[in-house]
Design a protein around this motif. Structure first.
Motif, PDB file in Angstrom:
ATOM      1  N   ASP A  54      -2.553   5.313   7.366  1.00 49.58           N
ATOM      2  CA  ASP A  54      -3.049   4.255   6.499  1.00 49.58           C
ATOM      3  C   ASP A  54      -4.539   4.396   6.248  1.00 49.58           C
ATOM      4  N   SER A  57      -8.744   0.142   4.358  1.00 48.23           N
ATOM      5  CA  SER A  57      -9.788  -0.297   3.447  1.00 48.23           C
ATOM      6  C   SER A  57      -9.459  -1.732   3.054  1.00 48.23           C
ATOM      7  N   THR A  58     -10.445  -2.356   2.482  1.00 51.50           N
ATOM      8  CA  THR A  58     -10.237  -3.771   2.225  1.00 51.50           C
ATOM      9  C   THR A  58     -10.915  -4.185   0.930  1.00 51.50           C
ATOM     10  N   THR A  59     -10.519  -5.333   0.433  1.00 55.10           N
ATOM     11  CA  THR A  59     -11.145  -5.892  -0.754  1.00 55.10           C
ATOM     12  C   THR A  59     -12.635  -6.087  -0.476  1.00 55.10           C
ATOM     13  N   GLU A  81       1.204 -10.988  -1.773  1.00 54.14           N
ATOM     14  CA  GLU A  81       0.163  -9.963  -1.636  1.00 54.14           C
ATOM     15  C   GLU A  81       0.850  -8.626  -1.362  1.00 54.14           C
ATOM     16  N   GLY A  83       0.302  -4.812  -0.457  1.00 55.64           N
ATOM     17  CA  GLY A  83      -0.710  -3.912   0.090  1.00 55.64           C
ATOM     18  C   GLY A  83      -1.636  -4.685   1.009  1.00 55.64           C
ATOM     19  N   VAL A  84      -1.240  -4.805   2.266  1.00 55.48           N
ATOM     20  CA  VAL A  84      -2.069  -5.522   3.247  1.00 55.48           C
ATOM     21  C   VAL A  84      -2.696  -4.468   4.139  1.00 55.48           C
ATOM     22  N   SER A 107       3.481  -4.865   3.475  1.00 59.78           N
ATOM     23  CA  SER A 107       2.858  -3.565   3.703  1.00 59.78           C
ATOM     24  C   SER A 107       3.704  -2.766   4.684  1.00 59.78           C
ATOM     25  N   PRO A 108       3.807  -1.455   4.467  1.00 57.93           N
ATOM     26  CA  PRO A 108       4.588  -0.649   5.422  1.00 57.93           C
ATOM     27  C   PRO A 108       3.780  -0.187   6.643  1.00 57.93           C
ATOM     28  N   TYR A 109       2.544  -0.690   6.794  1.00 56.10           N
ATOM     29  CA  TYR A 109       1.727  -0.267   7.928  1.00 56.10           C
ATOM     30  C   TYR A 109       1.264  -1.475   8.755  1.00 56.10           C
ATOM     31  N   GLU A 135       7.796  -1.181   2.356  1.00 57.90           N
ATOM     32  CA  GLU A 135       7.333  -0.857   1.007  1.00 57.90           C
ATOM     33  C   GLU A 135       7.595  -2.095   0.153  1.00 57.90           C
ATOM     34  N   ALA A 136       6.769  -2.340  -0.834  1.00 64.31           N
ATOM     35  CA  ALA A 136       6.897  -3.608  -1.573  1.00 64.31           C
ATOM     36  C   ALA A 136       8.062  -3.648  -2.575  1.00 64.31           C
ATOM     37  N   ASN A 159      -2.718  -4.565  -4.424  1.00 72.24           N
ATOM     38  CA  ASN A 159      -3.825  -3.706  -4.004  1.00 72.24           C
ATOM     39  C   ASN A 159      -3.270  -2.724  -2.988  1.00 72.24           C
ATOM     40  N   GLU A 160      -2.281  -1.941  -3.419  1.00 69.40           N
ATOM     41  CA  GLU A 160      -1.690  -0.996  -2.475  1.00 69.40           C
ATOM     42  C   GLU A 160      -2.389   0.349  -2.608  1.00 69.40           C
ATOM     43  N   ASN A 164       2.548   3.589  -6.143  1.00 70.50           N
ATOM     44  CA  ASN A 164       3.571   3.237  -7.130  1.00 70.50           C
ATOM     45  C   ASN A 164       2.964   2.883  -8.474  1.00 70.50           C
TER      46      ASN A 164
HETATM   47  C1  LIG Z   1      -6.556  -1.087  -0.282  1.00 68.43           C
HETATM   48  S1  LIG Z   1      -5.516  -1.493   1.031  1.00 68.43           S
HETATM   49  C2  LIG Z   1      -5.225  -3.215   0.827  1.00 68.43           C
HETATM   50  C3  LIG Z   1      -6.390  -4.070   1.149  1.00 68.43           C
HETATM   51  C4  LIG Z   1      -6.030  -5.526   1.264  1.00 68.43           C
HETATM   52  N1  LIG Z   1      -5.493  -6.048   0.027  1.00 68.43           N
HETATM   53  C5  LIG Z   1      -7.236  -6.320   1.727  1.00 68.43           C
HETATM   54  O1  LIG Z   1      -8.081  -6.642   0.928  1.00 68.43           O
HETATM   55  O2  LIG Z   1      -7.342  -6.575   2.926  1.00 68.43           O
HETATM   56  C6  LIG Z   1      -3.987  -0.832   0.495  1.00 68.43           C
HETATM   57  C7  LIG Z   1      -2.843  -1.072   1.477  1.00 68.43           C
HETATM   58  O3  LIG Z   1      -1.596  -0.901   0.797  1.00 68.43           O
HETATM   59  C8  LIG Z   1      -0.604  -0.658   1.771  1.00 68.43           C
HETATM   60  N2  LIG Z   1       0.469   0.085   1.123  1.00 68.43           N
HETATM   61  C9  LIG Z   1       0.563   1.413   0.889  1.00 68.43           C
HETATM   62  N3  LIG Z   1       1.703   1.688   0.223  1.00 68.43           N
HETATM   63  C10 LIG Z   1       2.354   0.518   0.039  1.00 68.43           C
HETATM   64  C11 LIG Z   1       3.582   0.135  -0.585  1.00 68.43           C
HETATM   65  N4  LIG Z   1       4.365   1.039  -1.133  1.00 68.43           N
HETATM   66  N5  LIG Z   1       3.931  -1.180  -0.590  1.00 68.43           N
HETATM   67  C12 LIG Z   1       3.117  -2.100  -0.025  1.00 68.43           C
HETATM   68  N6  LIG Z   1       1.959  -1.802   0.571  1.00 68.43           N
HETATM   69  C13 LIG Z   1       1.574  -0.513   0.600  1.00 68.43           C
HETATM   70  C14 LIG Z   1      -1.318   0.084   2.899  1.00 68.43           C
HETATM   71  O4  LIG Z   1      -1.006  -0.542   4.103  1.00 68.43           O
HETATM   72  C15 LIG Z   1      -2.807  -0.102   2.599  1.00 68.43           C
HETATM   73  O5  LIG Z   1      -3.504  -0.647   3.681  1.00 68.43           O
END
Ligand SMILES: C[S@@+](CC[C@H](N)C(=O)[O-])C[C@H]1O[C@@H](n2cnc3c(N)ncnc32)[C@H](O)[C@@H]1O
Length: 243
Positions: A54, A57-59, A81, A83-84, A107-109, A135-136, A159-160, A164
């Motif tokens: 993973d 990173s964050t907003t 939300e 992508g967490v 989120s898958p992580y 996965e979302a 924000n994944e 996709n």
């Molecule tokens: C940029 S970070 C999200 C930051 C978060 N929104 C925040 O501000 O705290 C992107 C996240 O998307 C998640 N991610 C990756 N592939 C994904 C998927 N297919 N479906 C959902 N989440 C996914 C990962 O866990 C990754 O940490």
């Protein structure tokens, strides 16, 4: 400002002035950032590369403040939300919605989310969050099968990790979000590469850049939503469902 870490003032936006970005953070973002959010941001920056799969990173705090404002403006109660990471945006959302509000955070992580969870618990907000380790897209499909979920969300944010196609998210979310609700997409300017020729773009960004171009073209011609794109962070596109 004593509380500001160097990583916090890195210019994560397309705004081409570090001074101006720093000025915005120092005058109007950091002074109002709630303490648990600052704590979570600090945990995130000090735990980069925590999970090998993973990208932790964050907003950015400026984007977060803007999203918090949007959530309050539409009186969002039910939020998706996608992508967490460590939960910065999840916590921010939990702070911005009412007591009986709910966040479907996907989120898958889960390992990244576990980093921020103690801070969310300490803030007494865990009860608002339904974290789904997946996965979302399949979760959205599953949700859309239940008619009760259609039009039941006020706000969705994607924000994944740029894996996709945003169109695939849009098609599902526009059914789950109510009329008047918002669907927000991050990174829609792909770090500015949308305006570059393909050969100028690093290979690992080309696929996502093309997806951004296709998505922007399609969404801008879609009468079901009103849109607004801002040069916030790596691009932030808001869609309001009209019917
Ligand atoms: C940029 S970070 C999200 C930051 C978060 N929104 C925040 O501000 O705290 C992107 C996240 O998307 C998640 N991610 C990756 N592939 C994904 C998927 N297919 N479906 C959902 N989440 C996914 C990962 O866990 C990754 O940490």
């Amino acid at each position: 400002m004593a509380s500001m870490e160097p990583s916090s003032i890195a210019n994560e936006s397309l705004l081409q002035s570090n001074e101006l970005y720093k000025y915005i953070l120092e005058t109007t973002v950091f002074p109002t950032e709630p303490a648990p959010l600052k704590e979570l941001r600090d945990v995130t920056t000090s735990n980069n590369n925590n999970h090998p799969l993973d990208n932790v990173s964050t907003t950015c705090p400026l984007g977060g403040q803007y999203i918090g404002m949007l959530l309050k403006l539409v009186n969002a109660k039910m939020v998706i939300e996608i992508g967490v990471s460590t939960g910065y945006l999840t916590l921010l959302t939990a702070l911005s919605i009412p007591k009986d509000g709910e966040i479907l955070a996907i989120s898958p992580y889960p390992k990244s989310y576990e980093l921020g969870l103690p801070i969310i618990k300490k803030a007494g907000l865990e009860h608002k969050i339904n974290f789904i380790d997946s996965e979302a897209l399949p979760i959205l499909d599953q949700f859309a099968k239940d008619k009760l979920n259609l039009g039941s969300f006020d706000f969705a944010i994607i924000n994944e990790a740029q894996t996709n196609n945003y169109i695939d998210y849009y098609k599902r979310l526009v059914k789950l979000v109510k009329i008047g609700g918002l669907i927000c997409f991050s990174n829609t300017l792909c770090e500015g590469y949308v305006t570059k020729q393909e050969q100028e773009v690093p290979e690992n960004k080309r696929h996502f850049r093309q997806q951004c171009l296709n998505f922007t073209k399609e969404i801008s011609q879609n009468p079901q939503v009103e849109i607004c794109q801002l040069p916030l962070s790596n691009g932030f596109l808001v869609c309001k469902r009209l019917y």
